[in-house]
Design an enzyme around this catalytic site. Structure first.
Site, PDB file in Angstrom:
ATOM      1  N   GLY A  15      85.190  27.468   5.976  1.00 13.23           N
ATOM      2  CA  GLY A  15      85.330  27.310   4.544  1.00 13.23           C
ATOM      3  C   GLY A  15      86.756  26.915   4.247  1.00 13.23           C
ATOM      4  O   GLY A  15      87.692  27.431   4.866  1.00 13.23           O
TER       5      GLY A  15
ATOM      6  N   LYS B 286      82.753  22.516   0.428  1.00 15.18           N
ATOM      7  CA  LYS B 286      83.879  23.308   0.918  1.00 15.18           C
ATOM      8  C   LYS B 286      83.508  24.123   2.151  1.00 15.18           C
ATOM      9  O   LYS B 286      84.361  24.778   2.736  1.00 15.18           O
ATOM     10  CB  LYS B 286      84.381  24.248  -0.181  1.00 15.18           C
ATOM     11  CG  LYS B 286      84.934  23.520  -1.396  1.00 15.18           C
ATOM     12  CD  LYS B 286      85.398  24.507  -2.431  1.00 15.18           C
ATOM     13  CE  LYS B 286      85.859  23.812  -3.703  1.00 15.18           C
ATOM     14  NZ  LYS B 286      86.290  24.791  -4.707  1.00 15.18           N
TER      15      LYS B 286
END
Length: 164
Positions: free
Chosen positions: A60, A41
């Site tokens: 992110g 992520k």
């Protein structure tokens, strides 16, 4: 709330002094089931020309994986077009997100940061630059944001230790 049963995506970006850190969990859930524990992520976009770094951006993502990867790819294109200017690239991405019918359907959030700027890009095409350089997204984001702000205010911990 029983925190041991609370499952959430958490992405946290902290800038302190000249240090930038961005981290996140790797958990993927479908409804109430954890289906993966090591998803990627957090991403780094870098572009180097003849030994000169043009940009180094940490990102992110939270939300739908395919949607997040689509946005990540679009941001990389915008960074190349903007010659590494993160602020311009993110504004261009958000403008596209708001005006492009297909992009408006994407369900994702992004925390985007470089050595100068931090941004939260929402799933509705909102662009927020926090005053304190801290960005937290995902359903665990509010808790991470509160903890990071408390640690900044009350400790001398580095950005990476706060994110950790």
């Amino acid at each position: 709330m029983n925190l041991s049963s609370y499952r959430a995506t958490t992405i946290l970006s902290v800038r302190r002094d000249s240090e930038l850190a961005l981290g996140g969990d790797g958990q993927v859930t479908l409804a109430d089931t954890i289906v993966k524990q090591r998803a990627r992520k957090v991403h780094r976009l870098q572009k180097q020309d003849r030994d000169r770094l043009r940009y180094d951006v940490l990102i992110g993502v939270a939300g739908g994986s395919a949607d997040a990867l689509t946005l990540l790819s679009r941001l990389e294109e915008k960074l190349q077009t903007a010659n590494g200017d993160l602020r311009r690239a993110v504004v261009d991405l958000v403008n596209d997100w708001r005006s492009d019918r297909a992009l408006r359907q994407l369900d994702a959030l992004m925390a985007v940061a470089d050595t100068c700027y931090s941004f939260l890009v929402s799933g509705k095409g909102d662009l927020i630059e926090p005053d304190d350089g801290i960005v937290a997204i995902g359903s665990g984001g509010p808790m991470a944001l509160a903890a990071a702000r408390a640690l900044i205010a009350n400790t001398d911990l580095s950005a990476s230790k706060i994110v950790e």
